[in-house]
Design an enzyme around this catalytic site. Structure first.
Site, PDB file in Angstrom:
ATOM      1  N   LYS A  54       3.223   9.999   8.434  1.00 24.07           N
ATOM      2  CA  LYS A  54       2.403   9.415   9.647  1.00 24.07           C
ATOM      3  C   LYS A  54       3.116   9.989  10.886  1.00 24.07           C
ATOM      4  CE  LYS A  54       0.304   5.523   7.622  1.00 24.07           C
ATOM      5  NZ  LYS A  54      -1.028   5.577   8.179  1.00 24.07           N
TER       6      LYS A  54
ATOM      7  N   PHE B  77       0.742  -1.000   0.060  1.00 18.25           N
ATOM      8  CA  PHE B  77       0.112   0.087  -0.128  1.00 18.25           C
ATOM      9  C   PHE B  77       0.886   1.117  -0.044  1.00 18.25           C
ATOM     10  CE2 PHE B  77      -2.421   3.589   1.959  1.00 18.25           C
ATOM     11  CZ  PHE B  77      -3.705   3.573   1.281  1.00 18.25           C
TER      12      PHE B  77
ATOM     13  N   ASP C 283       9.518   2.629   0.879  1.00 22.80           N
ATOM     14  CA  ASP C 283       8.107   3.374   1.593  1.00 22.80           C
ATOM     15  C   ASP C 283       7.978   3.281   2.935  1.00 22.80           C
ATOM     16  OD1 ASP C 283       5.773   4.253   2.345  1.00 22.80           O
ATOM     17  OD2 ASP C 283       4.582   3.459   0.561  1.00 22.80           O
TER      18      ASP C 283
END
Ligand code: PLP
Length: 389
Positions: free
Chosen positions: A238, A124, A209
Protein backbone atom coordinates in the site's frame (compact mmCIF):
# COMPACT_ATOMS: atom_id res chain seq x y z
CA UNK A 1 -15.30 -9.41 -14.10
CA UNK A 2 -18.08 -8.13 -11.95
CA UNK A 3 -16.19 -8.48 -8.69
CA UNK A 4 -16.32 -4.87 -7.49
CA UNK A 5 -19.22 -3.06 -5.89
CA UNK A 6 -18.22 0.30 -7.31
CA UNK A 7 -19.50 3.72 -6.31
CA UNK A 8 -21.12 5.59 -9.20
CA UNK A 9 -18.26 8.04 -9.37
CA UNK A 10 -15.16 8.49 -11.55
CA UNK A 11 -12.24 10.81 -10.98
CA UNK A 12 -10.12 12.49 -13.57
CA UNK A 13 -7.32 13.92 -11.48
CA UNK A 14 -6.07 14.29 -7.94
CA UNK A 15 -4.03 16.76 -5.97
CA UNK A 16 -3.07 16.25 -2.34
CA UNK A 17 -6.18 15.24 -0.41
CA UNK A 18 -8.54 16.25 -3.26
CA UNK A 19 -10.01 14.22 -6.07
CA UNK A 20 -11.75 15.89 -9.01
CA UNK A 21 -14.36 14.51 -11.39
CA UNK A 22 -14.26 15.44 -15.09
CA UNK A 23 -16.69 18.33 -14.48
CA UNK A 24 -14.34 19.77 -11.84
CA UNK A 25 -16.30 18.76 -8.72
CA UNK A 26 -13.87 18.36 -5.81
CA UNK A 27 -14.06 15.65 -3.13
CA UNK A 28 -12.09 15.51 0.11
CA UNK A 29 -10.40 12.14 0.01
CA UNK A 30 -10.32 10.33 3.35
CA UNK A 31 -9.84 6.98 1.60
CA UNK A 32 -6.48 7.62 -0.10
CA UNK A 33 -6.82 4.55 -2.30
CA UNK A 34 -7.45 2.61 0.94
CA UNK A 35 -4.41 3.82 2.89
CA UNK A 36 -2.24 3.83 -0.21
CA UNK A 37 -1.75 7.36 -1.58
CA UNK A 38 -0.28 8.23 1.80
CA UNK A 39 1.41 11.39 0.62
CA UNK A 40 -1.62 12.65 -1.28
CA UNK A 41 -2.42 12.43 -4.95
CA UNK A 42 0.31 13.34 -7.42
CA UNK A 43 2.75 14.30 -4.70
CA UNK A 44 5.40 16.26 -6.64
CA UNK A 45 8.31 14.41 -4.98
CA UNK A 46 6.91 11.06 -6.12
CA UNK A 47 5.92 12.36 -9.55
CA UNK A 48 9.48 13.60 -10.11
CA UNK A 49 11.01 10.33 -8.92
CA UNK A 50 8.77 8.37 -11.31
CA UNK A 51 9.43 10.68 -14.26
CA UNK A 52 13.19 10.64 -13.73
CA UNK A 53 13.26 6.84 -13.57
CA UNK A 54 10.91 6.52 -16.57
CA UNK A 55 13.53 8.28 -18.70
CA UNK A 56 16.30 5.91 -17.52
CA UNK A 57 15.10 2.33 -17.15
CA UNK A 58 11.77 0.60 -16.57
CA UNK A 59 12.41 -3.07 -16.28
CA UNK A 60 15.24 -5.56 -16.51
CA UNK A 61 14.27 -8.71 -14.51
CA UNK A 62 15.56 -10.05 -11.25
CA UNK A 63 18.21 -12.06 -13.08
CA UNK A 64 20.27 -8.86 -12.74
CA UNK A 65 21.04 -6.66 -9.76
CA UNK A 66 18.61 -3.77 -9.42
CA UNK A 67 20.37 -0.97 -7.54
CA UNK A 68 17.14 0.58 -6.27
CA UNK A 69 16.30 -2.70 -4.51
CA UNK A 70 19.46 -2.55 -2.45
CA UNK A 71 18.79 1.06 -1.55
CA UNK A 72 15.17 0.55 -0.50
CA UNK A 73 15.94 -2.74 1.27
CA UNK A 74 18.70 -0.98 3.21
CA UNK A 75 16.26 1.72 4.30
CA UNK A 76 13.62 -0.82 5.33
CA UNK A 77 16.02 -3.01 7.28
CA UNK A 78 17.74 -0.02 8.91
CA UNK A 79 14.39 1.08 10.31
CA UNK A 80 12.88 -2.25 11.29
CA UNK A 81 13.57 -5.59 12.97
CA UNK A 82 14.37 -7.14 9.59
CA UNK A 83 17.60 -8.23 7.92
CA UNK A 84 16.30 -9.19 4.48
CA UNK A 85 13.56 -8.11 2.07
CA UNK A 86 11.71 -9.64 -0.89
CA UNK A 87 9.89 -7.15 -3.14
CA UNK A 88 6.44 -7.86 -4.55
CA UNK A 89 3.82 -5.92 -6.49
CA UNK A 90 0.99 -6.10 -3.97
CA UNK A 91 0.05 -6.78 -0.39
CA UNK A 92 -1.31 -10.25 -0.97
CA UNK A 93 1.95 -11.29 -2.66
CA UNK A 94 3.85 -9.95 0.34
CA UNK A 95 1.62 -12.08 2.60
CA UNK A 96 2.08 -15.07 0.29
CA UNK A 97 5.85 -14.66 0.60
CA UNK A 98 5.55 -14.32 4.39
CA UNK A 99 3.61 -17.58 4.69
CA UNK A 100 5.96 -19.43 2.35
CA UNK A 101 8.97 -18.06 4.22
CA UNK A 102 7.59 -19.36 7.53
CA UNK A 103 6.90 -22.88 6.30
CA UNK A 104 10.17 -23.05 4.39
CA UNK A 105 12.08 -22.01 7.51
CA UNK A 106 10.70 -24.98 9.39
CA UNK A 107 11.30 -27.53 6.64
CA UNK A 108 14.79 -26.13 6.09
CA UNK A 109 15.51 -26.67 9.78
CA UNK A 110 14.31 -30.27 9.79
CA UNK A 111 10.76 -29.62 10.99
CA UNK A 112 8.58 -30.17 7.91
CA UNK A 113 5.64 -31.07 10.17
CA UNK A 114 5.39 -27.43 11.29
CA UNK A 115 2.90 -26.18 8.70
CA UNK A 116 -0.03 -24.73 10.66
CA UNK A 117 -0.74 -21.05 10.19
CA UNK A 118 -2.95 -19.52 12.87
CA UNK A 119 -5.05 -16.50 11.85
CA UNK A 120 -7.95 -14.57 13.39
CA UNK A 121 -11.50 -13.67 12.48
CA UNK A 122 -11.99 -10.21 11.05
CA UNK A 123 -8.56 -10.37 9.41
CA UNK A 124 -7.86 -9.53 5.82
CA UNK A 125 -4.63 -10.61 4.18
CA UNK A 126 -5.49 -10.29 0.48
CA UNK A 127 -6.95 -12.57 -2.16
CA UNK A 128 -4.46 -15.26 -3.09
CA UNK A 129 -5.38 -18.78 -1.96
CA UNK A 130 -2.96 -18.65 0.95
CA UNK A 131 -4.12 -15.19 2.00
CA UNK A 132 -7.83 -16.02 1.99
CA UNK A 133 -7.17 -19.27 3.85
CA UNK A 134 -5.07 -17.46 6.45
CA UNK A 135 -7.80 -14.89 7.08
CA UNK A 136 -10.56 -17.49 6.80
CA UNK A 137 -13.40 -15.13 5.90
CA UNK A 138 -15.96 -17.62 4.50
CA UNK A 139 -17.14 -15.09 1.88
CA UNK A 140 -13.68 -15.14 0.31
CA UNK A 141 -12.95 -18.86 0.73
CA UNK A 142 -16.17 -20.62 -0.21
CA UNK A 143 -16.72 -21.66 -3.81
CA UNK A 144 -13.03 -21.76 -4.63
CA UNK A 145 -12.50 -25.45 -4.04
CA UNK A 146 -11.27 -27.17 -0.90
CA UNK A 147 -9.85 -25.12 1.90
CA UNK A 148 -6.08 -25.40 2.04
CA UNK A 149 -4.73 -27.66 4.78
CA UNK A 150 -2.78 -26.14 7.65
CA UNK A 151 -4.83 -23.00 8.28
CA UNK A 152 -6.51 -22.44 11.62
CA UNK A 153 -8.81 -19.53 12.50
CA UNK A 154 -9.38 -18.35 16.02
CA UNK A 155 -11.50 -15.66 17.55
CA UNK A 156 -9.65 -12.35 17.66
CA UNK A 157 -8.58 -11.71 21.23
CA UNK A 158 -9.26 -15.22 22.55
CA UNK A 159 -5.85 -15.87 24.08
CA UNK A 160 -6.97 -19.07 25.80
CA UNK A 161 -7.98 -20.56 22.45
CA UNK A 162 -4.63 -19.46 21.05
CA UNK A 163 -2.70 -21.12 23.86
CA UNK A 164 -4.66 -24.32 23.28
CA UNK A 165 -4.11 -24.23 19.51
CA UNK A 166 -0.33 -23.77 19.64
CA UNK A 167 1.62 -26.99 19.35
CA UNK A 168 4.38 -28.91 17.61
CA UNK A 169 2.81 -28.43 14.15
CA UNK A 170 2.40 -24.66 14.49
CA UNK A 171 4.42 -22.83 11.84
CA UNK A 172 3.32 -19.27 12.49
CA UNK A 173 0.76 -16.84 13.82
CA UNK A 174 -0.32 -14.14 11.38
CA UNK A 175 -2.00 -10.97 12.63
CA UNK A 176 -2.59 -7.38 11.61
CA UNK A 177 -1.50 -5.24 14.60
CA UNK A 178 -4.46 -3.07 13.64
CA UNK A 179 -7.09 -4.80 11.54
CA UNK A 180 -7.95 -2.67 8.52
CA UNK A 181 -10.75 -4.22 6.48
CA UNK A 182 -12.12 -5.79 9.67
CA UNK A 183 -13.06 -2.31 10.89
CA UNK A 184 -10.00 -0.65 12.46
CA UNK A 185 -9.71 -3.12 15.34
CA UNK A 186 -6.38 -2.81 17.16
CA UNK A 187 -4.79 -5.81 18.85
CA UNK A 188 -3.83 -4.83 22.39
CA UNK A 189 -0.14 -4.58 23.28
CA UNK A 190 -0.71 -7.40 25.73
CA UNK A 191 -2.14 -9.66 23.00
CA UNK A 192 0.90 -9.06 20.82
CA UNK A 193 3.27 -9.68 23.74
CA UNK A 194 1.57 -12.96 24.54
CA UNK A 195 1.72 -14.00 20.89
CA UNK A 196 5.44 -13.29 20.82
CA UNK A 197 5.95 -15.37 23.95
CA UNK A 198 3.84 -18.26 22.62
CA UNK A 199 5.73 -18.29 19.31
CA UNK A 200 9.04 -18.36 21.16
CA UNK A 201 7.86 -21.13 23.43
CA UNK A 202 6.69 -23.31 20.52
CA UNK A 203 9.42 -22.52 18.01
CA UNK A 204 6.86 -20.83 15.77
CA UNK A 205 7.24 -17.58 13.83
CA UNK A 206 5.26 -14.39 14.36
CA UNK A 207 4.07 -12.70 11.16
CA UNK A 208 2.69 -9.18 11.21
CA UNK A 209 0.60 -8.08 8.27
CA UNK A 210 1.26 -4.34 8.20
CA UNK A 211 0.06 -3.88 4.63
CA UNK A 212 -2.48 -1.35 5.88
CA UNK A 213 -1.23 -0.37 9.35
CA UNK A 214 2.41 0.11 8.37
CA UNK A 215 4.30 2.93 6.68
CA UNK A 216 3.37 5.64 9.16
CA UNK A 217 -0.39 5.06 9.20
CA UNK A 218 -0.57 4.91 13.02
CA UNK A 219 1.98 7.66 13.67
CA UNK A 220 4.94 5.31 13.92
CA UNK A 221 6.58 3.76 10.90
CA UNK A 222 5.23 0.34 11.95
CA UNK A 223 2.10 -0.09 14.05
CA UNK A 224 3.78 -2.82 16.10
CA UNK A 225 6.28 -0.28 17.44
CA UNK A 226 3.57 0.95 19.83
CA UNK A 227 3.69 -2.44 21.58
CA UNK A 228 7.45 -2.94 21.59
CA UNK A 229 6.87 -6.42 20.13
CA UNK A 230 8.74 -7.34 16.96
CA UNK A 231 7.76 -10.04 14.50
CA UNK A 232 9.97 -12.49 12.62
CA UNK A 233 8.34 -11.69 9.30
CA UNK A 234 6.27 -8.72 8.12
CA UNK A 235 4.23 -8.02 4.99
CA UNK A 236 3.94 -4.43 3.81
CA UNK A 237 2.57 -2.75 0.67
CA UNK A 238 0.00 0.00 0.00
CA UNK A 239 1.67 3.24 1.21
CA UNK A 240 5.13 1.83 0.49
CA UNK A 241 4.72 3.04 -3.11
CA UNK A 242 2.46 6.01 -2.36
CA UNK A 243 0.10 4.70 -5.06
CA UNK A 244 2.58 2.87 -7.27
CA UNK A 245 2.08 -0.91 -7.02
CA UNK A 246 4.69 -2.34 -4.67
CA UNK A 247 4.84 -4.63 -1.69
CA UNK A 248 7.54 -6.24 0.39
CA UNK A 249 8.09 -9.14 2.73
CA UNK A 250 10.58 -8.32 5.49
CA UNK A 251 12.18 -10.98 7.66
CA UNK A 252 14.99 -11.71 10.04
CA UNK A 253 17.86 -13.62 8.48
CA UNK A 254 16.96 -16.62 10.64
CA UNK A 255 13.28 -16.67 9.61
CA UNK A 256 14.29 -16.40 5.95
CA UNK A 257 17.02 -19.05 6.13
CA UNK A 258 15.01 -21.42 3.91
CA UNK A 259 14.53 -18.84 1.17
CA UNK A 260 17.56 -19.89 -0.82
CA UNK A 261 18.20 -19.48 -4.56
CA UNK A 262 15.20 -20.65 -6.57
CA UNK A 263 12.81 -20.84 -3.60
CA UNK A 264 10.76 -17.83 -4.71
CA UNK A 265 10.68 -15.13 -7.37
CA UNK A 266 8.75 -12.53 -9.32
CA UNK A 267 8.98 -10.95 -12.76
CA UNK A 268 7.92 -7.47 -11.79
CA UNK A 269 8.63 -7.46 -8.05
CA UNK A 270 11.11 -4.73 -7.19
CA UNK A 271 11.42 -3.34 -10.68
CA UNK A 272 13.29 -0.04 -11.20
CA UNK A 273 10.15 2.12 -11.53
CA UNK A 274 8.66 0.73 -8.32
CA UNK A 275 11.95 1.11 -6.47
CA UNK A 276 12.41 4.74 -7.54
CA UNK A 277 8.97 5.70 -6.25
CA UNK A 278 9.33 3.46 -3.17
CA UNK A 279 12.58 5.13 -2.15
CA UNK A 280 11.07 8.61 -2.54
CA UNK A 281 7.90 7.60 -0.64
CA UNK A 282 9.87 5.95 2.17
CA UNK A 283 12.06 9.02 2.68
CA UNK A 284 9.01 11.28 2.92
CA UNK A 285 6.97 9.01 5.19
CA UNK A 286 9.85 8.21 7.55
CA UNK A 287 10.46 11.93 8.21
CA UNK A 288 9.73 12.77 11.86
CA UNK A 289 7.49 15.65 10.74
CA UNK A 290 5.29 13.31 8.69
CA UNK A 291 4.84 10.95 11.63
CA UNK A 292 4.28 13.88 14.01
CA UNK A 293 1.59 15.21 11.67
CA UNK A 294 -0.18 11.84 11.78
CA UNK A 295 -0.27 11.95 15.57
CA UNK A 296 -1.44 15.58 15.71
CA UNK A 297 -4.08 15.41 13.01
CA UNK A 298 -5.28 11.95 14.03
CA UNK A 299 -5.59 13.22 17.61
CA UNK A 300 -7.80 16.04 16.38
CA UNK A 301 -9.89 13.73 14.18
CA UNK A 302 -10.34 11.19 16.97
CA UNK A 303 -11.38 13.83 19.49
CA UNK A 304 -13.84 15.45 17.10
CA UNK A 305 -15.33 12.12 16.06
CA UNK A 306 -15.84 11.22 19.74
CA UNK A 307 -17.69 14.53 20.06
CA UNK A 308 -19.88 13.60 17.09
CA UNK A 309 -20.52 10.21 18.68
CA UNK A 310 -21.87 11.99 21.78
CA UNK A 311 -24.03 14.27 19.67
CA UNK A 312 -25.24 11.56 17.29
CA UNK A 313 -25.73 8.42 19.43
CA UNK A 314 -28.41 7.40 16.93
CA UNK A 315 -25.77 7.33 14.15
CA UNK A 316 -22.37 6.55 15.71
CA UNK A 317 -21.80 3.60 18.04
CA UNK A 318 -18.03 3.61 18.39
CA UNK A 319 -14.89 5.42 17.28
CA UNK A 320 -11.75 3.27 17.21
CA UNK A 321 -8.50 2.44 15.49
CA UNK A 322 -5.03 3.88 15.77
CA UNK A 323 -3.54 7.04 14.27
CA UNK A 324 -4.98 7.67 10.82
CA UNK A 325 -6.50 4.21 10.61
CA UNK A 326 -9.81 5.31 12.07
CA UNK A 327 -12.99 3.26 12.24
CA UNK A 328 -16.42 4.67 13.00
CA UNK A 329 -18.99 1.99 13.78
CA UNK A 330 -22.43 3.09 12.68
CA UNK A 331 -26.08 2.35 13.28
CA UNK A 332 -27.18 3.15 9.70
CA UNK A 333 -25.80 0.85 7.03
CA UNK A 334 -22.18 1.82 6.33
CA UNK A 335 -22.58 1.66 2.54
CA UNK A 336 -25.59 3.99 2.71
CA UNK A 337 -23.56 6.32 4.93
CA UNK A 338 -20.67 6.33 2.44
CA UNK A 339 -23.13 7.36 -0.29
CA UNK A 340 -24.49 10.15 1.93
CA UNK A 341 -20.93 11.32 2.62
CA UNK A 342 -20.33 11.51 -1.12
CA UNK A 343 -23.32 13.85 -1.35
CA UNK A 344 -21.32 16.11 0.98
CA UNK A 345 -18.20 15.66 -1.18
CA UNK A 346 -16.47 13.52 1.41
CA UNK A 347 -14.94 10.14 0.60
CA UNK A 348 -14.73 7.53 3.36
CA UNK A 349 -14.04 3.80 3.06
CA UNK A 350 -16.17 0.90 4.25
CA UNK A 351 -15.04 -1.70 6.74
CA UNK A 352 -16.21 -4.77 8.63
CA UNK A 353 -18.52 -4.58 11.63
CA UNK A 354 -20.59 -1.87 9.87
CA UNK A 355 -17.75 0.65 10.10
CA UNK A 356 -16.67 3.43 7.85
CA UNK A 357 -12.94 4.05 7.84
CA UNK A 358 -11.10 7.33 7.58
CA UNK A 359 -7.70 6.72 6.02
CA UNK A 360 -6.62 10.16 4.84
CA UNK A 361 -3.20 10.97 3.45
CA UNK A 362 -0.63 11.19 6.24
CA UNK A 363 0.10 14.81 5.31
CA UNK A 364 -3.52 15.91 5.74
CA UNK A 365 -3.49 19.44 7.17
CA UNK A 366 -5.45 20.53 10.23
CA UNK A 367 -7.61 22.74 7.97
CA UNK A 368 -8.42 19.74 5.80
CA UNK A 369 -9.14 17.69 8.93
CA UNK A 370 -11.57 20.41 10.10
CA UNK A 371 -13.28 20.28 6.74
CA UNK A 372 -13.49 16.48 6.94
CA UNK A 373 -15.18 16.75 10.35
CA UNK A 374 -17.63 19.38 9.06
CA UNK A 375 -18.57 17.12 6.17
CA UNK A 376 -18.80 14.10 8.47
CA UNK A 377 -21.08 16.05 10.78
CA UNK A 378 -23.30 17.09 7.85
CA UNK A 379 -23.42 13.44 6.80
CA UNK A 380 -24.54 12.44 10.32
CA UNK A 381 -27.27 15.08 10.15
CA UNK A 382 -28.45 13.78 6.79
CA UNK A 383 -28.37 10.18 8.10
CA UNK A 384 -30.43 11.22 11.13
CA UNK A 385 -32.97 13.06 8.97
CA UNK A 386 -33.26 10.04 6.67
CA UNK A 387 -33.86 7.67 9.58
CA UNK A 388 -36.58 10.00 10.90
CA UNK A 389 -38.33 10.34 7.53
N1 PLP B 1 -3.22 -7.28 4.05
C1 PLP B 1 -3.93 -6.25 4.53
C2 PLP B 1 -3.89 -5.95 6.00
C3 PLP B 1 -4.68 -5.44 3.66
O1 PLP B 1 -5.39 -4.42 4.16
C4 PLP B 1 -4.67 -5.74 2.29
C5 PLP B 1 -5.47 -4.94 1.34
O2 PLP B 1 -6.38 -4.24 1.69
C6 PLP B 1 -3.91 -6.83 1.83
C7 PLP B 1 -3.19 -7.57 2.74
C8 PLP B 1 -3.86 -7.18 0.38
O3 PLP B 1 -3.18 -6.21 -0.34
P1 PLP B 1 -3.37 -6.10 -1.91
O4 PLP B 1 -4.78 -5.68 -2.17
O5 PLP B 1 -2.34 -5.10 -2.34
O6 PLP B 1 -3.08 -7.46 -2.48
Amino acid sequence: MGVYNRAPLAFERGEGARLFTADGTAYLDCVAGIATTALGHCNPVLVNALKAQADKLWHVSNIYRIPGQDELADKLTAQSFADVVFFTNSGTEAVECALKTARKHHSHNGNPEKIDIIGFDGSFHGRTYAAVNAAGNPAYVEGFGPKLPGYIQLKFGDMEALKAAMGPTTAAIIIEPVQGEGGARAASDEMLRQMRALCDEHGALLIFDEVQSGMGRTGKLWAHEWSGVTPDIMAIAKALGGGFPIGACLATAKAADGMTVGAHGSTFGGNPLAMAVGIAAFDEIAKPETLANVIDVAGYLGQQLQGLKDRFPDVIVDVRGKGMLIGVKLIPNNRDFMALAREHNLLVAGGGDNCVRLLPPLNLTLDEAREAIEKFEQTCETARAKAAA
